[in-house]
Design a protein around this motif. Structure first.
Motif, PDB file in Angstrom:
ATOM      1  N   ASP A   1       0.834  -1.205   0.000  1.00 55.71           N
ATOM      2  CA  ASP A   1       0.000   0.000   0.000  1.00 55.71           C
ATOM      3  C   ASP A   1       0.869   1.254   0.000  1.00 55.71           C
ATOM      4  O   ASP A   1       0.644   2.196  -0.782  1.00 55.71           O
ATOM      5  N   PHE A   2       1.849   1.280   0.902  1.00 55.59           N
ATOM      6  CA  PHE A   2       2.757   2.429   0.946  1.00 55.59           C
ATOM      7  C   PHE A   2       3.530   2.563  -0.367  1.00 55.59           C
ATOM      8  O   PHE A   2       3.738   3.677  -0.862  1.00 55.59           O
ATOM      9  N   LEU A   3       3.948   1.429  -0.927  1.00 56.51           N
ATOM     10  CA  LEU A   3       4.695   1.462  -2.183  1.00 56.51           C
ATOM     11  C   LEU A   3       3.833   1.994  -3.316  1.00 56.51           C
ATOM     12  O   LEU A   3       4.289   2.814  -4.128  1.00 56.51           O
ATOM     13  N   ALA A   4       2.595   1.548  -3.397  1.00 52.83           N
ATOM     14  CA  ALA A   4       1.694   2.021  -4.450  1.00 52.83           C
ATOM     15  C   ALA A   4       1.468   3.520  -4.346  1.00 52.83           C
ATOM     16  O   ALA A   4       1.441   4.243  -5.357  1.00 52.83           O
ATOM     17  N   SER A   5       1.298   4.007  -3.123  1.00 50.84           N
ATOM     18  CA  SER A   5       1.072   5.438  -2.925  1.00 50.84           C
ATOM     19  C   SER A   5       2.271   6.256  -3.406  1.00 50.84           C
ATOM     20  O   SER A   5       2.117   7.310  -4.025  1.00 50.84           O
ATOM     21  N   THR A   6       3.476   5.750  -3.145  1.00 48.57           N
ATOM     22  CA  THR A   6       4.688   6.463  -3.547  1.00 48.57           C
ATOM     23  C   THR A   6       4.898   6.403  -5.056  1.00 48.57           C
ATOM     24  O   THR A   6       5.167   7.424  -5.704  1.00 48.57           O
ATOM     25  N   LEU A   7       4.768   5.206  -5.624  1.00 46.66           N
ATOM     26  CA  LEU A   7       5.159   5.017  -7.027  1.00 46.66           C
ATOM     27  C   LEU A   7       4.087   5.440  -8.020  1.00 46.66           C
ATOM     28  O   LEU A   7       4.399   5.671  -9.189  1.00 46.66           O
ATOM     29  N   SER A   8       2.822   5.565  -7.579  1.00 46.60           N
ATOM     30  CA  SER A   8       1.800   6.044  -8.510  1.00 46.60           C
ATOM     31  C   SER A   8       2.133   7.454  -8.988  1.00 46.60           C
ATOM     32  O   SER A   8       1.772   7.835 -10.111  1.00 46.60           O
ATOM     33  N   LEU A   9       2.846   8.221  -8.161  1.00 50.85           N
ATOM     34  CA  LEU A   9       3.254   9.573  -8.559  1.00 50.85           C
ATOM     35  C   LEU A   9       4.280   9.546  -9.680  1.00 50.85           C
ATOM     36  O   LEU A   9       4.503  10.551 -10.356  1.00 50.85           O
ATOM     37  N   LYS A  10       4.908   8.393  -9.879  1.00 50.79           N
ATOM     38  CA  LYS A  10       5.901   8.226 -10.936  1.00 50.79           C
ATOM     39  C   LYS A  10       5.350   7.361 -12.068  1.00 50.79           C
ATOM     40  O   LYS A  10       6.105   6.792 -12.856  1.00 50.79           O
ATOM     41  N   ASP A  11       4.015   7.237 -12.131  1.00 54.54           N
ATOM     42  CA  ASP A  11       3.347   6.496 -13.197  1.00 54.54           C
ATOM     43  C   ASP A  11       3.674   5.007 -13.145  1.00 54.54           C
ATOM     44  O   ASP A  11       3.750   4.340 -14.176  1.00 54.54           O
ATOM     45  N   ILE A  12       3.875   4.483 -11.943  1.00 57.36           N
ATOM     46  CA  ILE A  12       4.140   3.063 -11.739  1.00 57.36           C
ATOM     47  C   ILE A  12       2.985   2.482 -10.938  1.00 57.36           C
ATOM     48  O   ILE A  12       2.609   3.008  -9.894  1.00 57.36           O
ATOM     49  N   ALA A  13       2.420   1.386 -11.430  1.00 55.90           N
ATOM     50  CA  ALA A  13       1.326   0.703 -10.737  1.00 55.90           C
ATOM     51  C   ALA A  13       1.885  -0.412  -9.865  1.00 55.90           C
ATOM     52  O   ALA A  13       2.803  -1.124 -10.276  1.00 55.90           O
ATOM     53  N   VAL A  14       1.317  -0.569  -8.675  1.00 55.14           N
ATOM     54  CA  VAL A  14       1.726  -1.623  -7.741  1.00 55.14           C
ATOM     55  C   VAL A  14       0.480  -2.345  -7.257  1.00 55.14           C
ATOM     56  O   VAL A  14      -0.491  -1.700  -6.832  1.00 55.14           O
ATOM     57  N   VAL A  15       0.495  -3.673  -7.309  1.00 52.07           N
ATOM     58  CA  VAL A  15      -0.609  -4.460  -6.763  1.00 52.07           C
ATOM     59  C   VAL A  15      -0.057  -5.532  -5.830  1.00 52.07           C
ATOM     60  O   VAL A  15       1.099  -5.927  -5.927  1.00 52.07           O
ATOM     61  N   ASN A  16      -0.924  -6.005  -4.934  1.00 54.41           N
ATOM     62  CA  ASN A  16      -0.523  -6.913  -3.864  1.00 54.41           C
ATOM     63  C   ASN A  16      -1.033  -8.321  -4.154  1.00 54.41           C
ATOM     64  O   ASN A  16      -2.240  -8.568  -4.143  1.00 54.41           O
ATOM     65  N   ALA A  17      -0.105  -9.249  -4.383  1.00 59.15           N
ATOM     66  CA  ALA A  17      -0.442 -10.659  -4.602  1.00 59.15           C
ATOM     67  C   ALA A  17       0.011 -11.514  -3.431  1.00 59.15           C
ATOM     68  O   ALA A  17       0.354 -12.687  -3.604  1.00 59.15           O
ATOM     69  N   GLY A  18       0.012 -10.942  -2.235  1.00 61.81           N
ATOM     70  CA  GLY A  18       0.379 -11.712  -1.051  1.00 61.81           C
ATOM     71  C   GLY A  18      -0.761 -12.603  -0.584  1.00 61.81           C
ATOM     72  O   GLY A  18      -1.933 -12.284  -0.777  1.00 61.81           O
ATOM     73  N   ILE A  19      -0.413 -13.739   0.021  1.00 56.99           N
ATOM     74  CA  ILE A  19      -1.393 -14.629   0.639  1.00 56.99           C
ATOM     75  C   ILE A  19      -0.857 -15.046   2.004  1.00 56.99           C
ATOM     76  O   ILE A  19       0.228 -15.632   2.102  1.00 56.99           O
ATOM     77  N   SER A  20      -1.583 -14.754   3.054  1.00 55.94           N
ATOM     78  CA  SER A  20      -1.180 -15.175   4.386  1.00 55.94           C
ATOM     79  C   SER A  20      -1.086 -16.696   4.440  1.00 55.94           C
ATOM     80  O   SER A  20      -1.965 -17.403   3.938  1.00 55.94           O
ATOM     81  N   GLY A  21      -0.024 -17.185   5.062  1.00 56.28           N
ATOM     82  CA  GLY A  21       0.213 -18.624   5.094  1.00 56.28           C
ATOM     83  C   GLY A  21       0.806 -19.157   3.816  1.00 56.28           C
ATOM     84  O   GLY A  21       0.890 -20.375   3.626  1.00 56.28           O
ATOM     85  N   GLY A  22       1.261 -18.258   2.936  1.00 61.03           N
ATOM     86  CA  GLY A  22       1.824 -18.684   1.664  1.00 61.03           C
ATOM     87  C   GLY A  22       3.228 -19.257   1.817  1.00 61.03           C
ATOM     88  O   GLY A  22       3.979 -18.888   2.719  1.00 61.03           O
TER      89      GLY A  22
END
Length: 405
Positions: free
Chosen positions: A214-235
């Motif tokens: 979330d923090f990464l997406a907020s920072t990098l969206s300003l630089k036209d970079i998209a970030v999404v989270n594909a984490g799974i607890s217990g992965g």
């Protein structure tokens, strides 16, 4: 450019050729199979979703002019009927502004085949990165929940009707069926953060958007970079845990994601820690060579797709999960020695495109087998909001290295 959508012959009656367009993931939640054994973890889902209306607020990580929803039934063994779907701006909790109907091939209802995903028609919806929206799904009378995302870190709502200010029947801490939101805005780079509960955000406060992606997406969206989270607890990297292993879900959650070109992978804690615990009491101890083979296979598949791979070292976890049945067996000196050996190997390896040393970012200055108390959520395993922000800063520095800022 890869596409989530299969090649199809269009009839003349269909509208604009959407298949010629590219789409950018603006949000995602990796699907997991709904488990029947709730003796260790409750699913958080209602007893039945038949005929239910469920509103799921979320935060967009990238701007959009039009939006498509991706609904998942990949773990289902029977068709999943969706009678209606809407998209709206969130007003907080279960409240929304005027909902817009979402269509599927021109229809308001759809049936998702077993093992499949369903992509909606585009919806005109101007939004900026960080905007709060809500997706509301009304399920058919025969719907059965078989596909969800357990650790959403966000409250969703079972409501009496798809209205702006509905009556809330119950709250759920999981995602259901909704697996991605796509934007029509092209990105300079699309980053997928993949991992276990540390990436999924288990230690982050609910409804706070304080996971490290979330923090990464907020920072990098300003630089036209998209970030999404594909984490799974217990992965885990090599074996299924509370979801499919990284090796098993890499194709669906990363390689098939539209426009994805960078994977940031933090995995290995549960591969090392679970053997001999109540989670996996009869499993043999993990070996370094098995982990090495798994990481090399991830690299081979990611690079074959033309993507870059950024790896993270495994953070410390001595004393993890105090006061739980896991405390006595989750950590041991032998497991810590394996973690350190893996991290040393990753630091010296040349098969990846960059390394984020989460171990050094998060470890306590006076005891590098433990999390820094300033970064700890309290369970000595998962970072809290401050630790997640430090992780995001480290990832950002690695991704932007050598780029114009």
């Amino acid at each position: 450019m890869r596409s989530l959508f299969p090649a199809t012959i269009l009839t003349l009656s269909l509208a604009a050729p959407a298949l010629a367009e590219s789409w950018t993931p603006a949000w995602m939640a990796s699907p997991q199979a709904v488990w029947a054994d709730t003796s260790v973890f409750e699913t958080g889902l209602p007893d039945s979703i038949a005929g239910a209306t469920i509103r799921q607020p979320l935060t967009l990580g990238f701007p959009a002019g039009r939006i498509r929803l991706v609904l998942s039934n990949i773990h289902g063994n029977q068709p999943l009927p969706v009678d209606a779907a809407t998209l709206a701006r969130s007003r907080g909790a279960a409240g929304v502004e005027a909902p817009q109907q979402v269509l599927f091939g021109g229809r308001h209802d759809a049936v998702i085949a077993p093992g499949a995903v369903l992509v909606s028609d585009p919806v005109p919806f101007a939004a900026e990165a960080g905007d709060r929206v809500a997706v509301t799904l009304t399920f058919g009378p025969d719907a059965v929940a078989q596909d969800f995302h357990w650790d959403a870190r966000e409250t969703s709502y079972v409501i009496d009707a798809d209205e702006q200010a509905p009556k809330v029947l119950s709250e759920i801490p999981a995602r259901l069926t909704l697996s991605a939101v796509l934007s029509d805005r092209p990105a300079r780079q699309v980053v997928v953060a993949m991992g276990d509960s540390i990436t999924d955000g288990n230690g982050a406060p609910m409804d706070a958007m304080a996971r490290w992606p979330d923090f990464l997406a907020s920072t990098l969206s300003l630089k036209d970079i998209a970030v999404v989270n594909a984490g799974i607890s217990g992965g885990r990297l090599l074996s299924d845990g509370m979801g499919c292993s990284v090796l098993a879900r890499l194709g669906q959650d990363v390689l098939a994601l539209p426009s994805a070109d960078t994977l940031v992978l933090l995995i290995g804690t549960n591969d090392i820690a679970w053997p001999g615990t109540p989670f996996s009491p009869d499993e043999a101890p993990m070996r370094l060579e098995r982990l090495q083979a798994g990481f090399l296979q991830v690299a081979a598949r990611v690079h074959a797709q033309g993507m870059q791979l950024i790896l993270g070292t495994v953070p410390p976890f001595e004393g993890a999960l105090p006061g739980t049945p896991m405390e006595a067996t989750y950590w041991s000196p032998e497991k810590d020695a394996l973690r350190r050996a893996l991290n040393d190997w990753l630091r010296e390896a040349d098969f990846h495109d960059g390394l984020v040393d989460f171990d050094r970012v998060l470890s306590a200055p006076e005891d590098d087998a433990r999390l820094n108390p300033d970064h700890d959520s309290g369970d000595r395993l998962h970072p809290g909001a401050q630790g997640n922000r430090a992780m995001a800063d480290a990832v950002s520095a690695t991704l932007l290295k050598g780029q114009d800022r």
